[in-house]
Design an enzyme around this catalytic site. Sequence first.
Site, PDB file in Angstrom:
ATOM      1  N   ASP A 214      27.042  96.056 -17.783  1.00  0.00           N
ATOM      2  CA  ASP A 214      26.915  94.507 -18.247  1.00  0.00           C
ATOM      3  C   ASP A 214      25.450  94.370 -18.239  1.00  0.00           C
ATOM      4  OD1 ASP A 214      27.742  91.911 -18.377  1.00  0.00           O
ATOM      5  OD2 ASP A 214      27.003  91.469 -16.320  1.00  0.00           O
ATOM      6  N   SER A 239      28.025  86.439 -19.549  1.00  0.00           N
ATOM      7  CA  SER A 239      29.154  87.168 -19.643  1.00  0.00           C
ATOM      8  C   SER A 239      30.305  86.189 -19.463  1.00  0.00           C
ATOM      9  CB  SER A 239      29.289  88.492 -18.747  1.00  0.00           C
ATOM     10  OG  SER A 239      28.259  89.178 -18.685  1.00  0.00           O
ATOM     11  N   GLN A 289      32.752  93.360 -24.526  1.00  0.00           N
ATOM     12  CA  GLN A 289      32.507  92.310 -23.759  1.00  0.00           C
ATOM     13  C   GLN A 289      32.200  91.116 -24.975  1.00  0.00           C
ATOM     14  OE1 GLN A 289      28.419  91.793 -22.097  1.00  0.00           O
ATOM     15  NE2 GLN A 289      29.515  91.894 -20.197  1.00  0.00           N
TER      16      GLN A 289
END
Length: 299
Positions: A214, A239, A289
Amino acid sequence: MSQALQSLLDLLDLERIEENIFRGQSRSAVVPRVFGGQVAAQALVAAGRTVPEDRLPHSLHAYFLRIGDPGAPIVYTVDRMNDGRSFTARRVVAVQHGQPIFALSASFQKYEEGLDHQAPMPPAPDPATLPTAEERLPLYGNLDPEVVERLLEARAAVDLRYVDDPPYGRYGEPRAPRSQVWFRTNGKLDDDPPLNSVWGDPLLHICLATYVSDMTLLDSVLLAHGRGGWAVGDVVGASLDHAMWFHRPFRADEWLLYDQESPTSSGGRGLGQARIYTQDGRLAISVIQEGVMRVPRPS
């Protein structure tokens, strides 16, 4: 092992409150909220501690629902959705202050042989030839020294080396929406971690890769527009969802190439997709993502 890496392992070593319920601590990230990779990794730890030792994650799918409070613990509840002969499924909800902040579904598989092929590893320089974060970050005069310090502190447990300049390194210069990063933990990992008996060594490496995944995935979105992101204050991002597929064994304390690109951004959102390769060219992980990408309005 570095002290920063030991602190990260301590962060991932959840407290078992009762059957299927775990509690994790938090720490501040580079922005005043819980780092998404931390919550994803802790949720996977919680799920993994309810699964037989002979099964490892092959995929996870997650949603970031609310901003996490770094000053409060996070409670993880695990729903044992299915226990089959080959596959095990778990659903995890992370809760703070009585509200869900994150939801994860993960599937685990007992190892078996099968068809085997992969996309080839793209060209990339040897990570040993690339500057470390400590060497590279102070060179960017557009970064506030406090921002540099926060970046170095947040990534102290990981040796993360950009192949090219990160988005804030060549601010205002649109580039191809592609980024490559080499990473590994800042120190070697014990083959027998001193955690509870259901923490298998391969699971530890998978959870650490989930944590790192991430950190940089949406960089390629920023590159396409010459934006620097939160580090220079020209984009507000977070995110939204995150998916990973684990294909082949790897170690998080050995070099991994994170090859990232962005096929599109629109509607205040940006999409990043990536492949993670071992240094000898094996495709270990696929990642996708989507995140919020908002340009602040002039005051």
